[in-house]
Structure formats: structure tokens, C-alpha cells
Design a protein around this motif. Structure first.
Motif, PDB file in Angstrom:
ATOM      1  N   SER A 214      -8.963  -0.333  -3.923  1.00 45.90           N
ATOM      2  CA  SER A 214      -7.506  -0.281  -4.000  1.00 45.90           C
ATOM      3  C   SER A 214      -7.055   0.858  -4.902  1.00 45.90           C
ATOM      4  CB  SER A 214      -6.958  -1.614  -4.510  1.00 45.90           C
ATOM      5  OG  SER A 214      -7.486  -1.915  -5.793  1.00 45.90           O
TER       6      SER A 214
ATOM      7  N   ASN B 201      -7.225   4.031  -2.932  1.00 45.88           N
ATOM      8  CA  ASN B 201      -6.134   4.061  -1.969  1.00 45.88           C
ATOM      9  C   ASN B 201      -4.814   4.423  -2.644  1.00 45.88           C
ATOM     10  OD1 ASN B 201      -5.006   3.413   0.771  1.00 45.88           O
ATOM     11  ND2 ASN B 201      -3.885   1.917  -0.445  1.00 45.88           N
ATOM     12  N   ARG B 202      -4.569   3.852  -3.843  1.00 46.11           N
ATOM     13  CA  ARG B 202      -3.329   4.160  -4.553  1.00 46.11           C
ATOM     14  C   ARG B 202      -3.273   5.630  -4.950  1.00 46.11           C
ATOM     15  NH1 ARG B 202      -3.986  -1.098  -6.764  1.00 46.11           N
ATOM     16  NH2 ARG B 202      -5.176  -0.257  -8.524  1.00 46.11           N
TER      17      ARG B 202
ATOM     18  N   ARG C  45       0.813  -1.211   0.000  1.00 47.71           N
ATOM     19  CA  ARG C  45       0.000   0.000   0.000  1.00 47.71           C
ATOM     20  C   ARG C  45       0.852   1.271   0.000  1.00 47.71           C
ATOM     21  NH1 ARG C  45      -4.929  -1.798   4.069  1.00 47.71           N
ATOM     22  NH2 ARG C  45      -5.494  -3.661   2.901  1.00 47.71           N
TER      23      ARG C  45
END
Length: 210
Positions: free
Chosen positions: A110, A113-114, A40
Motif C-alpha cells: 500500500s 501504491n500511495r 487508493r
């Protein structure tokens, strides 16, 4: 031996010495990786590398206005210091993880989040005016005006990749499950120390005027 090889070797050495010196980005990567895991933190590393690339591009195209305009430099420096303080406070306020089990998927996607991590890394590096001065000085002092633009561009590309993979290696080490399991009892304090370091760096920049 080609003069360009010698030039590149000197440039690469100076860049690497600066790269391995712990700074705001280092503490941000460690704090994030310890808490959220290495995978992450990839977006974070990419954002930092992209910001470095932006300053390298400015250095290559001859834009020295950041260094030569006191008001702009002071504004950027102050914004960077405040952002470091903000990042430090966020890490210090982060709650303790309840257990050492593998991270559960976040509510956000995801991809989201990236993008969030990329933005955090980009802001951390782009709001550090010392990066602008460093790359401008590096190319001014170490790279000849006779060096063809394509070769200078290859120097810049190498430095961007070096930043990305060096930061990624730090994230992989700090965020690996093996390391995190061994340091599980201390994870909370490592995170807090990283936040404290960012807060201190930002405060020092504010007090000393950068």
C-alpha cells in the motif's frame, strides 16, 4: 470589516471558481477512483495539492521567471501536454475489470501504491504551467503588497487544503462502492471517457502550442 478578510474572500472565491472547473486533474481523479477505489486515490489528491502548493510558494516568493521566460514556459507546457497524452493512453489501454466485487489487494504494498499515486498527481499538476500563471496572477492582482507575509502564507495554506479536500471529495464520490455498484456496467466507459478527455486536452495543448 477587515481589509484582509475582504481580500481573502475575493481570493477564495476566484480560487474556488477555478477549482470547480473540470480540468486534467479532475479527469485523472475520476478515472483512477472509478477503477481503483476512493481510498487508493488519496495519494493522487495529495500529489496534486503538493504541486499546487509549490506554485503558490513560488508566487509568494515573487518568482515570475516561469511566465517571463518563453523558452522555459514552452518546455514546461510541452512536457505537460505530453504527460496528459501519456495518462490518457494509459487509461484507454487499461483492461476491463472482470467483476464488481471489492478490490483485491494489489501485489505491491500500500505504501508503494500511495507513492506511485502521489507522484502521478504531482506530475499532473506541476507539469501544467497554467497553474503557475494562475497563482502568480491571483496573488499579483488580488493581494496587496502591504499584506504581511504570514497572512499571505495563510492564504496559500488555505488554497492547498481547499485543493486537497475538493479533489478528495471527487475521489470519494466517484470511487465509493455505492456509486461504483450503480455504475458498474458503465465503469469501463467512464474510465475510457476520462482517458479520452486527458488525451484530447494534451493533444490540443500540443497543436495550439499551449
Amino acid at each position: 470589516m477587515s481589509k484582509y478578510f475582504v481580500e481573502f474572500a475575493a481570493l477564495a472565491m476566484a480560487h474556488f471558481l477555478a477549482l470547480i472547473s473540470p480540468g486534467p486533474d479532475f479527469f485523472l481523479i475520476v478515472g483512477t477512483s472509478v477503477r481503483e477505489g476512493a481510498s487508493r486515490a488519496t495519494g493522487l489528491c495529495a500529489g496534486i495539492a503538493a504541486a499546487n502548493g509549490a506554485y503558490i510558494l513560488l508566487a509568494l516568493t515573487g518568482f515570475a521567471f516561469i511566465k517571463e521566460t518563453p523558452l522555459l514556459f514552452t518546455a514546461l507546457r510541452t512536457a505537460g501536454a505530453l504527460y496528459l497524452v501519456y495518462l490518457g493512453v494509459m487509461l484507454l489501454k487499461a483492461p476491463r475489470r472482470q467483476d464488481s466485487s471489492p478490490l483485491e489487494p494489489e501485489a505491491e504494498s500500500s505504501g508503494t501504491n500511495r507513492r506511485r499515486q502521489f507522484a502521478a498527481g504531482f506530475l499532473s499538476a506541476i507539469l501544467n504551467p497554467k497553474n503557475a500563471v494562475f497563482y502568480l496572477s491571483l496573488f499579483t492582482v488580488m493581494v496587496s503588497r502591504d499584506t504581511p507575509p504570514p497572512i499571505q502564507a495563510s492564504y496559500g495554506l488555505w488554497m492547498v487544503l481547499a485543493v486537497f479536500f475538493w479533489d478528495l471529495s471527487i475521489a470519494q464520490l466517484a470511487g465509493s462502492e455505492k456509486v461504483r455498484c450503480r455504475l458498474d456496467r458503465h465503469t469501463h466507459w467512464i474510465e475510457k471517457c476520462s482517458g479520452g478527455a486527458l488525451l484530447l486536452l494534451g493533444a490540443v495543448l500540443l497543436v495550439r502550442g499551449g
